[in-house]
Design a protein around this motif. Structure first.
Motif, PDB file in Angstrom:
ATOM      1  N   LEU A   4       0.629  -0.636   0.097  1.00 56.82           N
ATOM      2  CA  LEU A   4       0.197  -0.331   0.107  1.00 56.82           C
ATOM      3  C   LEU A   4       1.039   1.594   0.064  1.00 56.82           C
ATOM      4  O   LEU A   4       2.034   1.282   0.759  1.00 56.82           O
ATOM      5  N   LEU A   5       0.653   1.994  -0.642  1.00 54.63           N
ATOM      6  CA  LEU A   5       1.342   3.752  -0.966  1.00 54.63           C
ATOM      7  C   LEU A   5       0.114   4.518  -1.332  1.00 54.63           C
ATOM      8  O   LEU A   5      -1.200   4.226  -1.630  1.00 54.63           O
ATOM      9  N   ILE A   6       0.980   5.874  -0.377  1.00 55.54           N
ATOM     10  CA  ILE A   6      -0.639   6.995   0.032  1.00 55.54           C
ATOM     11  C   ILE A   6       0.011   7.789  -0.181  1.00 55.54           C
ATOM     12  O   ILE A   6       0.957   7.891   0.386  1.00 55.54           O
ATOM     13  N   ALA A  45      10.058   7.650  -6.876  1.00 53.88           N
ATOM     14  CA  ALA A  45      10.121   7.600  -8.004  1.00 53.88           C
ATOM     15  C   ALA A  45       9.365   6.283  -8.024  1.00 53.88           C
ATOM     16  O   ALA A  45       8.937   5.498  -8.611  1.00 53.88           O
ATOM     17  N   ALA A  46      10.997   6.116  -7.605  1.00 52.90           N
ATOM     18  CA  ALA A  46      10.904   3.653  -7.433  1.00 52.90           C
ATOM     19  C   ALA A  46       9.737   2.981  -6.661  1.00 52.90           C
ATOM     20  O   ALA A  46       9.566   1.821  -7.003  1.00 52.90           O
ATOM     21  N   LEU A  47       8.925   3.985  -5.950  1.00 55.15           N
ATOM     22  CA  LEU A  47       8.566   3.163  -5.055  1.00 55.15           C
ATOM     23  C   LEU A  47       7.638   2.945  -5.397  1.00 55.15           C
ATOM     24  O   LEU A  47       5.878   2.165  -5.598  1.00 55.15           O
TER      25      LEU A  47
END
Length: 389
Positions: A4-6, A45-47
């Protein structure tokens, strides 16, 4: 479990060893239900592309409520499995990701039966708000400060009664009156068993409350309500709650139980110790009408908290996200208001993995809109309410 990325325009963060603060903007990344990274600005940005980008409001830790008698028409002490399902699955609508269902005064045998019933149904509950254990508010209370509790069932905390109630291992918090016979020994017994003790529904003096804290008590249940207060020659429970750094005063911030200026006093006098609670009754989240609290009828009016037939306040209809919003509206800073509904109660109940946005913490999160109401809620990194953005 998925990652999960918020990203959020504003985010509450609690890095290890540093005070809680607001990042604007910020991001949080979780893997397998655990936060692995939380930082300021846009994520690297790598995420990859964020799963959710929250353009307004505030990303906060999931809210933790230590006093929920009921909600959505169900009284926790006698709710059936369907009732528990409803409460657990719908409390995320209010931003709450962990709670203590609260059983008010009843005969010890009745409370013990309710605990066994809860133990048996907990494994079958759906995804939703975490059940952290049970809060027993009574029956070891003062008949002089009983509030909405049934005086017939009030009793002293005898060792046999404590053993019966502790049998299931579900009890995590007990509210009692320290002036009752055997109460100080009971506080020691409960504390040794890992149960947090809260002083409440009490006619105690400040000195008696200090003795309770000496014995291990660490909380005060709904400060200023159903307890001795502030008198310049006769200090009571509320005074000790405000001046004793060992005690965390619980505060029902619906602006009915405690006036705004008194709520401000509590925050100013007890910085970092205030625990926002709802004390919600089964009428919370429901239209005006007749409901139950501890097996007895209460009336939910169109405005204000639920009442017994004699006009006694009987819990509240408060949402915890609204309590946070009320705190901010009366002038409490955002970090302090959010901490009082997240980190402070989580730490008090012995769950430092909850109530914070920090690496290693559970990915329990809530997006609060500009009105401070929950828009989206995650538990263990899973979306359990709302769709995010």
């Amino acid at each position: 479990m998925a990652s999960l990325l918020i990203t959020a325009s504003s985010m509450i963060i609690t890095p290890a060893g540093t005070p809680t603060r607001v990042l604007s903007p910020g991001y949080v990344r979780a893997e397998n239900g655990v936060i692995v990274e939380a930082g300021e600005g846009r994520p690297p940005a790598a995420l990859g592309t964020p799963d959710h980008d929250l353009p307004t409001g505030l990303l906060a830790p999931g809210l933790v409520d230590l006093q929920v008698n009921g909600f959505f028409g169900h009284d926790m002490v006698d709710a059936d499995e369907a009732g528990w399902h409803t409460v657990v699955s719908r409390l995320p609508e209010t931003g709450v990701t962990a709670f203590l269902p609260t059983f008010i005064t009843a005969p010890v045998a009745t409370q013990a039966a309710a605990l066994r019933r809860a133990r048996d149904l907990l494994p079958n509950l759906p995804d939703g708000t975490r059940v952290l254990g049970v809060h027993l508010e009574g029956p070891f209370l003062s008949d002089k400060r009983k509030g909405a509790h049934n005086a017939v069932h009030l009793t002293d905390p005898e060792p046999g009664a404590l053993a019966t109630l502790l049998e299931t291992g579900l009890v995590k918090l007990v509210t009692l009156a320290p002036e009752r016979n055997g109460a100080l020994d009971a506080i020691r017994t409960l504390t040794e068993a890992g149960v947090v003790v809260s002083v409440g529904h009490s006619d105690a003096t400040a000195d008696q409350v200090a003795a309770a804290a000496d014995a291990g008590a660490r909380k005060v249940t709904h400060i200023f309500n159903a307890q001795t207060g502030v008198h310049h020659r006769d200090p009571g429970v509320a005074v000790q709650a405000l001046i004793d750094d060992r005690l965390s005063p619980g505060l029902i911030l619906d602006l009915h139980h405690v006036a705004p200026k008194v709520a401000e006093l509590v925050f100013r006098a007890a910085p970092g110790r205030v625990v926002l609670v709802t004390d919600a009754a089964s009428s919370a989240g429901m239209p005006p009408g007749t409901y139950e609290l501890g097996g007895e009828p209460i009336t939910m009016p169109a405005e204000g908290p639920p009442l017994r037939a004699d006009g006694t306040l009987a819990g509240s209809g408060l949402r915890l996200d609204d309590a946070v919003g009320n705190a901010i509206r009366i002038g409490i800073d955002t970090v302090t208001a959010v901490d009082a509904a997240t980190r402070v109660p989580a730490d008090l109940i012995g769950r430092p993995d909850l109530g914070r946005i920090a690496p290693g913490a559970a990915a329990d999160l809530v997006w609060l809109g500009p009105d401070h109401r929950a828009r989206t809620t995650w538990v263990n990194g899973q979306n359990v309410f709302g769709g995010g953005s």
